[in-house]
Each structure stands twice: as C-alpha cells, then as structure tokens.
Design an enzyme around this catalytic site. Sequence first.
Site, mmCIF file in Angstrom:
data_model
loop_
_atom_site.group_PDB
_atom_site.id
_atom_site.type_symbol
_atom_site.label_atom_id
_atom_site.label_comp_id
_atom_site.label_asym_id
_atom_site.label_seq_id
_atom_site.Cartn_x
_atom_site.Cartn_y
_atom_site.Cartn_z
ATOM 1 N N GLY A 30 0.825 -1.205 0.000
ATOM 2 C CA GLY A 30 0.000 0.000 0.000
ATOM 3 C C GLY A 30 0.855 1.249 0.000
ATOM 4 O O GLY A 30 2.033 1.218 -0.351
ATOM 5 N N CYS A 31 0.261 2.338 0.412
ATOM 6 C CA CYS A 31 0.954 3.626 0.426
ATOM 7 C C CYS A 31 2.249 3.543 1.227
ATOM 8 O O CYS A 31 2.249 3.081 2.365
ATOM 9 C CB CYS A 31 0.036 4.687 1.022
ATOM 10 S SG CYS A 31 0.802 6.309 1.138
#
Length: 197
Positions: A30-31
């Site tokens: 993810g981020c």
Amino acid sequence: MKRLMIPLLLLTAAPAAAAPRTETAVLAGGCFWGMEWVFEHVKGVTAMVSGYAGGAAGDASYDKVSSETTGHAEAVKIIYDPSQVSYGKLLEVYFTVAHDPTQVNRQGPDVGSSYRSAIFPQNAQQERLARAYIQHLNAAHIWKRPIATRIEHSGFFPAEAYHQGFAAKHPYFPYIAFNDRPKIVALKQKFPALYKG
C-alpha cells in the site's frame, strides 16, 4: 619532533569500533507513507527509504507510477541491523500490522497495482523465508482470505524527497491519522519489545 608525535599518537589510539552490519529488505504493502512509518518504529531498523519497485528506473516517479501503467509498487527499503531484528521478525510485522496481505491491488482507500502486497527479496535466503512464511500463513488459515502477497524481483528506486518521512513529519494529516496511526498503535500493542517511540 612534531612529525614523530603524529605516528606515535596513531599507534597508541584505540582501535575504531566496527560499524554494525546492516541488511536490506524491500517490501510493498500500500501507500509507502504508512509502511515507512510502521518500520521506523521497529527497533533495529536504522534507515528507511520510500520508493518504487517492480518497474523500470525511467518510470520511477510518483506521477508515472500513479498512472498504474508502469508496473511499479509503492515500496519501502528497510535498512536494519540483523543482530537486533531478524528478517523473519520484519516479515511478522509486515504481515501482522503494516498492511492487509489478503487485499489484491489495493490497501484501504488506495486502489491499483501500485498498492499491491509484494516482497522483493534481496537474496536467496530472504526469498526462501518469504515463501515459507506465506505458505505457513495460508496453511494456518490465519486470514479469512488467501494471502495475495507476491514475490517479485526488481530494482528499488527512491521516491521524491517530499515523500520521505512524510508520516513522521505530518502525523495529523487526515490520511495518516485515519489509515496509518492505527498501525502504530497495533505495533506497540502486538510487539511491545520491538517498538521504539
């Protein structure tokens, strides 16, 4: 006389302490803001770099990666001291609190292959450990869905300067407060011996 003193001082000086040995892990989940923040709080982690893995160097920029056409994943490079934290323990943190390894091409509000769950082993031993860990998690049915984490081989390319340390610099930024602060709380609760404030 002064010329003789310098070599004599060098001979009597205490030997320099050996620098601690470090190793590198590259993980995507993810981020990279949140991933970086989680691992910054792990004892034995000595440096972090947010960046891109899984694509070519020429396309490794936030604008291009965000187009979801480059093959990159947002990733973090973790520099760690293996005498303080093992690669296996980093994987445990990765699979337990850093992200949801069952989500395919997304994490929370972020959707696209650049937010996939992927491990980029830096050597054969890391690859063996990662594959064994994934196999164990799937066999134990710890998660309701199968593990989506992929093992990939690629270079790592640092992200732009404004991404580095973003969550630590902006802990009250709404995205960070909602999506990533709970991961720090979970790290402290589940791994109190590993947590560094």
